[in-house]
Motif scaffolding. Structure first.
Motif, PDB file in Angstrom:
ATOM      1  N   PRO A 125      30.844  -3.757  -8.123  1.00 54.09           N
ATOM      2  CA  PRO A 125      31.396  -4.079  -9.443  1.00 54.09           C
ATOM      3  C   PRO A 125      32.834  -4.579  -9.299  1.00 54.09           C
ATOM      4  CG  PRO A 125      30.444  -1.868  -9.415  1.00 54.09           C
ATOM      5  CD  PRO A 125      30.470  -2.354  -7.999  1.00 54.09           C
ATOM      6  N   LYS A 126      33.311  -5.232 -10.330  1.00 56.27           N
ATOM      7  CA  LYS A 126      34.673  -5.752 -10.332  1.00 56.27           C
ATOM      8  C   LYS A 126      35.655  -4.613 -10.033  1.00 56.27           C
ATOM      9  CE  LYS A 126      37.917  -8.346 -13.143  1.00 56.27           C
ATOM     10  NZ  LYS A 126      38.165  -8.965 -14.441  1.00 56.27           N
ATOM     11  N   GLY A 127      36.566  -4.856  -9.104  1.00 54.85           N
ATOM     12  CA  GLY A 127      37.562  -3.855  -8.744  1.00 54.85           C
ATOM     13  C   GLY A 127      37.118  -2.903  -7.644  1.00 54.85           C
ATOM     14  N   TRP A 128      35.883  -3.028  -7.204  1.00 54.43           N
ATOM     15  CA  TRP A 128      35.358  -2.160  -6.157  1.00 54.43           C
ATOM     16  C   TRP A 128      35.119  -2.978  -4.894  1.00 54.43           C
ATOM     17  CZ3 TRP A 128      34.012   3.111  -6.189  1.00 54.43           C
ATOM     18  CH2 TRP A 128      34.266   3.765  -7.392  1.00 54.43           C
ATOM     19  N   ASN A 129      35.217  -2.308  -3.747  1.00 57.88           N
ATOM     20  CA  ASN A 129      34.897  -2.923  -2.465  1.00 57.88           C
ATOM     21  C   ASN A 129      34.362  -1.829  -1.545  1.00 57.88           C
ATOM     22  OD1 ASN A 129      37.125  -1.499  -1.451  1.00 57.88           O
ATOM     23  ND2 ASN A 129      38.490  -3.247  -1.710  1.00 57.88           N
ATOM     24  N   GLU A 130      33.972  -2.212  -0.358  1.00 58.44           N
ATOM     25  CA  GLU A 130      33.385  -1.241   0.562  1.00 58.44           C
ATOM     26  C   GLU A 130      34.336  -0.096   0.875  1.00 58.44           C
ATOM     27  OE1 GLU A 130      31.187  -0.992   4.919  1.00 58.44           O
ATOM     28  OE2 GLU A 130      31.781  -2.944   4.121  1.00 58.44           O
ATOM     29  N   ALA A 131      35.615  -0.395   1.046  1.00 60.66           N
ATOM     30  CA  ALA A 131      36.595   0.648   1.363  1.00 60.66           C
ATOM     31  C   ALA A 131      36.687   1.670   0.232  1.00 60.66           C
ATOM     32  CB  ALA A 131      37.962   0.022   1.623  1.00 60.66           C
ATOM     33  N   ARG A 132      36.682   1.193  -0.996  1.00 63.01           N
ATOM     34  CA  ARG A 132      36.772   2.120  -2.134  1.00 63.01           C
ATOM     35  C   ARG A 132      35.518   2.990  -2.228  1.00 63.01           C
ATOM     36  NH1 ARG A 132      37.998   0.723  -8.510  1.00 63.01           N
ATOM     37  NH2 ARG A 132      38.079   2.886  -9.169  1.00 63.01           N
ATOM     38  N   VAL A 133      34.356   2.391  -2.000  1.00 67.07           N
ATOM     39  CA  VAL A 133      33.103   3.151  -2.029  1.00 67.07           C
ATOM     40  C   VAL A 133      33.122   4.225  -0.954  1.00 67.07           C
ATOM     41  CG1 VAL A 133      30.609   3.005  -1.632  1.00 67.07           C
ATOM     42  CG2 VAL A 133      31.750   1.303  -3.061  1.00 67.07           C
ATOM     43  N   ARG A 134      33.544   3.851   0.248  1.00 71.01           N
ATOM     44  CA  ARG A 134      33.610   4.831   1.344  1.00 71.01           C
ATOM     45  C   ARG A 134      34.582   5.964   1.018  1.00 71.01           C
ATOM     46  NH1 ARG A 134      30.991   3.246   5.951  1.00 71.01           N
ATOM     47  NH2 ARG A 134      30.451   1.046   6.074  1.00 71.01           N
ATOM     48  N   GLN A 135      35.710   5.628   0.389  1.00 66.61           N
ATOM     49  CA  GLN A 135      36.705   6.640   0.032  1.00 66.61           C
ATOM     50  C   GLN A 135      36.126   7.637  -0.982  1.00 66.61           C
ATOM     51  OE1 GLN A 135      40.180   4.997  -1.867  1.00 66.61           O
ATOM     52  NE2 GLN A 135      41.365   6.861  -1.611  1.00 66.61           N
ATOM     53  N   VAL A 136      35.409   7.133  -1.975  1.00 64.84           N
ATOM     54  CA  VAL A 136      34.805   8.007  -2.985  1.00 64.84           C
ATOM     55  C   VAL A 136      33.722   8.881  -2.347  1.00 64.84           C
ATOM     56  CG1 VAL A 136      33.398   8.041  -5.086  1.00 64.84           C
ATOM     57  CG2 VAL A 136      35.367   6.515  -4.933  1.00 64.84           C
ATOM     58  N   LEU A 137      32.885   8.273  -1.505  1.00 64.58           N
ATOM     59  CA  LEU A 137      31.849   9.045  -0.826  1.00 64.58           C
ATOM     60  C   LEU A 137      32.456  10.152   0.029  1.00 64.58           C
ATOM     61  CD1 LEU A 137      29.333   6.278   0.295  1.00 64.58           C
ATOM     62  CD2 LEU A 137      28.918   8.112  -1.336  1.00 64.58           C
ATOM     63  N   GLU A 138      33.490   9.814   0.764  1.00 72.52           N
ATOM     64  CA  GLU A 138      34.151  10.805   1.618  1.00 72.52           C
ATOM     65  C   GLU A 138      34.704  11.956   0.781  1.00 72.52           C
ATOM     66  OE1 GLU A 138      38.081  10.948   4.424  1.00 72.52           O
ATOM     67  OE2 GLU A 138      36.775   9.206   4.641  1.00 72.52           O
ATOM     68  N   HIS A 139      35.308  11.627  -0.361  1.00 71.70           N
ATOM     69  CA  HIS A 139      35.869  12.654  -1.240  1.00 71.70           C
ATOM     70  C   HIS A 139      34.790  13.656  -1.641  1.00 71.70           C
ATOM     71  CE1 HIS A 139      38.027  14.547  -4.558  1.00 71.70           C
ATOM     72  NE2 HIS A 139      36.958  14.302  -5.310  1.00 71.70           N
ATOM     73  N   TYR A 140      33.657  13.154  -2.126  1.00 69.26           N
ATOM     74  CA  TYR A 140      32.618  14.049  -2.628  1.00 69.26           C
ATOM     75  C   TYR A 140      31.823  14.718  -1.509  1.00 69.26           C
ATOM     76  CZ  TYR A 140      33.773  12.643  -7.296  1.00 69.26           C
ATOM     77  OH  TYR A 140      34.450  12.441  -8.467  1.00 69.26           O
TER      78      TYR A 140
END
Length: 93
Positions: free
Chosen positions: A33-48
């Motif tokens: 989605p707009k404003g998201w990239n692979e790095a952001r997805v990985r960061q969120v996954l790592e957090h949870y």
């Protein structure tokens, strides 16, 4: 043995995909989605994934105590319209 045309997962008619072919195919399918990239997805996954159960409960409870937000139950069919409304209101500010 007879060849019935059955293939194992990951096999093509010409053999098993190489890691490079598989990676290329996966990269073509990733749309963020707009404003998201692979790095952001990985960061969120790592957090949870790294979060303890206690931390998860505390995060959920904190969401219910914010005075400038509310939690509502709405029919699923309305979620896309509500999402667009919130986005429009947020961008207007």
């Amino acid at each position: 043995f007879l060849d019935h045309g059955l293939r194992s997962k990951g096999q093509t008619p010409y053999g098993i995909q190489t890691p490079d072919e598989e990676e290329t195919q996966m990269k073509r399918k990733n749309h963020f989605p707009k404003g998201w990239n692979e790095a952001r997805v990985r960061q969120v996954l790592e957090h949870y994934e790294d979060q303890t159960e206690e931390e998860a409960v505390a995060e959920d409870e904190a969401a219910f105590t914010k005075r400038d937000q509310t939690v509502m139950v709405v029919p699923k069919v309305l979620v896309p319209k509500i999402t667009r409304l919130v986005a429009r209101e947020s961008s207007a500010r």
